[in-house]
Design a protein around this motif. Structure first.
Motif, PDB file in Angstrom:
ATOM      1  N   ILE A   8       0.826  -1.209   0.000  1.00  0.00           N
ATOM      2  CA  ILE A   8       0.000   0.000   0.000  1.00  0.00           C
ATOM      3  C   ILE A   8       0.864   1.265   0.000  1.00  0.00           C
ATOM      4  O   ILE A   8       0.413   2.329  -0.386  1.00  0.00           O
ATOM      5  CB  ILE A   8      -0.980   0.006   1.198  1.00  0.00           C
ATOM      6  CG1 ILE A   8      -2.107   1.002   0.933  1.00  0.00           C
ATOM      7  CG2 ILE A   8      -0.283   0.322   2.499  1.00  0.00           C
ATOM      8  CD1 ILE A   8      -3.248   0.903   1.913  1.00  0.00           C
ATOM      9  N   VAL A   9       2.114   1.120   0.421  1.00  0.00           N
ATOM     10  CA  VAL A   9       3.026   2.264   0.492  1.00  0.00           C
ATOM     11  C   VAL A   9       3.614   2.518  -0.891  1.00  0.00           C
ATOM     12  O   VAL A   9       4.183   1.613  -1.500  1.00  0.00           O
ATOM     13  CB  VAL A   9       4.152   2.010   1.523  1.00  0.00           C
ATOM     14  CG1 VAL A   9       5.099   3.198   1.597  1.00  0.00           C
ATOM     15  CG2 VAL A   9       3.563   1.705   2.896  1.00  0.00           C
ATOM     16  N   PRO A  10       3.479   3.755  -1.401  1.00  0.00           N
ATOM     17  CA  PRO A  10       4.024   4.060  -2.731  1.00  0.00           C
ATOM     18  C   PRO A  10       5.527   3.801  -2.816  1.00  0.00           C
ATOM     19  O   PRO A  10       6.240   3.910  -1.807  1.00  0.00           O
ATOM     20  CB  PRO A  10       3.729   5.555  -2.905  1.00  0.00           C
ATOM     21  CG  PRO A  10       2.631   5.860  -1.937  1.00  0.00           C
ATOM     22  CD  PRO A  10       2.825   4.913  -0.788  1.00  0.00           C
ATOM     23  N   LYS A  11       6.001   3.472  -4.007  1.00  0.00           N
ATOM     24  CA  LYS A  11       7.449   3.300  -4.228  1.00  0.00           C
ATOM     25  C   LYS A  11       8.161   4.525  -3.684  1.00  0.00           C
ATOM     26  O   LYS A  11       7.619   5.445  -3.462  1.00  0.00           O
ATOM     27  CB  LYS A  11       7.753   3.166  -5.726  1.00  0.00           C
ATOM     28  CG  LYS A  11       7.253   1.896  -6.345  1.00  0.00           C
ATOM     29  CD  LYS A  11       7.617   1.855  -7.811  1.00  0.00           C
ATOM     30  CE  LYS A  11       7.090   0.600  -8.474  1.00  0.00           C
ATOM     31  NZ  LYS A  11       7.472   0.503  -9.876  1.00  0.00           N
ATOM     32  N   LYS A  12       9.385   4.507  -3.398  1.00  0.00           N
ATOM     33  CA  LYS A  12      10.187   5.639  -2.915  1.00  0.00           C
ATOM     34  C   LYS A  12       9.769   6.160  -1.543  1.00  0.00           C
ATOM     35  O   LYS A  12      10.348   7.099  -1.050  1.00  0.00           O
ATOM     36  CB  LYS A  12      10.211   6.795  -3.918  1.00  0.00           C
ATOM     37  CG  LYS A  12      10.803   6.435  -5.260  1.00  0.00           C
ATOM     38  CD  LYS A  12      10.939   7.658  -6.128  1.00  0.00           C
ATOM     39  CE  LYS A  12      11.466   7.285  -7.497  1.00  0.00           C
ATOM     40  NZ  LYS A  12      11.624   8.435  -8.365  1.00  0.00           N
ATOM     41  N   TYR A  13       8.734   5.604  -0.928  1.00  0.00           N
ATOM     42  CA  TYR A  13       8.312   6.019   0.411  1.00  0.00           C
ATOM     43  C   TYR A  13       8.391   4.814   1.331  1.00  0.00           C
ATOM     44  O   TYR A  13       8.328   3.669   0.887  1.00  0.00           O
ATOM     45  CB  TYR A  13       6.892   6.586   0.403  1.00  0.00           C
ATOM     46  CG  TYR A  13       6.804   7.881  -0.372  1.00  0.00           C
ATOM     47  CD1 TYR A  13       7.146   9.090   0.211  1.00  0.00           C
ATOM     48  CD2 TYR A  13       6.415   7.879  -1.708  1.00  0.00           C
ATOM     49  CE1 TYR A  13       7.091  10.276  -0.506  1.00  0.00           C
ATOM     50  CE2 TYR A  13       6.344   9.055  -2.432  1.00  0.00           C
ATOM     51  CZ  TYR A  13       6.692  10.251  -1.833  1.00  0.00           C
ATOM     52  OH  TYR A  13       6.644  11.406  -2.549  1.00  0.00           O
ATOM     53  N   CYS A  14       8.507   5.089   2.615  1.00  0.00           N
ATOM     54  CA  CYS A  14       8.619   4.006   3.601  1.00  0.00           C
ATOM     55  C   CYS A  14       7.368   3.826   4.442  1.00  0.00           C
ATOM     56  O   CYS A  14       7.208   2.815   5.100  1.00  0.00           O
ATOM     57  CB  CYS A  14       9.810   4.281   4.520  1.00  0.00           C
ATOM     58  SG  CYS A  14      11.381   4.228   3.662  1.00  0.00           S
ATOM     59  N   GLY A  15       6.512   4.841   4.438  1.00  0.00           N
ATOM     60  CA  GLY A  15       5.322   4.751   5.260  1.00  0.00           C
ATOM     61  C   GLY A  15       4.198   5.608   4.717  1.00  0.00           C
ATOM     62  O   GLY A  15       4.413   6.488   3.888  1.00  0.00           O
TER      63      GLY A  15
END
Length: 108
Positions: A8-15
């Motif tokens: 559910i977390v977009p690519k390039k993001y961790c949360g």
């Protein structure tokens, strides 16, 4: 509630925070107090704006900033909600002293 769900977390993001959940890409982030504090600031913002209005405002402001800066990273970092969260993520007592609608101070 913290949930590990990397899909559910977009690519390039961790949360990603979607009230009442904080979705994390990696289990190790559960112990990162600063990262979790950043996401908890977003949860508080979402409560204040009744969740749906937070996301409407967030995306409208993102597109305004994208038009303004013509750069995704600059646009994202200059959203008032993100500015508040980044500026205060190191202060682990911030949420105890935070006044309602504090993100408004970060509009520019």
């Amino acid at each position: 509630m913290i949930v590990i769900f990397k899909h559910i977390v977009p690519k390039k993001y961790c949360g990603l925070s979607i009230y009442p959940f904080i979705f994390l890409k990696y289990k190790s982030l559960k112990t990162d107090e600063i990262f979790i504090n950043h996401e908890k600031i977003h949860l508080k913002q979402q409560i204040e704006l009744l969740w749906i209005f937070f996301f409407i405002w967030y995306f409208i402001e993102y597109f305004i900033r994208l038009f303004q800066y013509k750069n995704h990273n600059k646009a994202y970092k200059n959203i008032s909600f993100e500015r508040e969260a980044y500026m205060n993520e190191n202060n682990l007592k911030y949420l105890k002293n935070r006044k309602h609608y504090s993100f408004l101070k970060y509009l520019k």
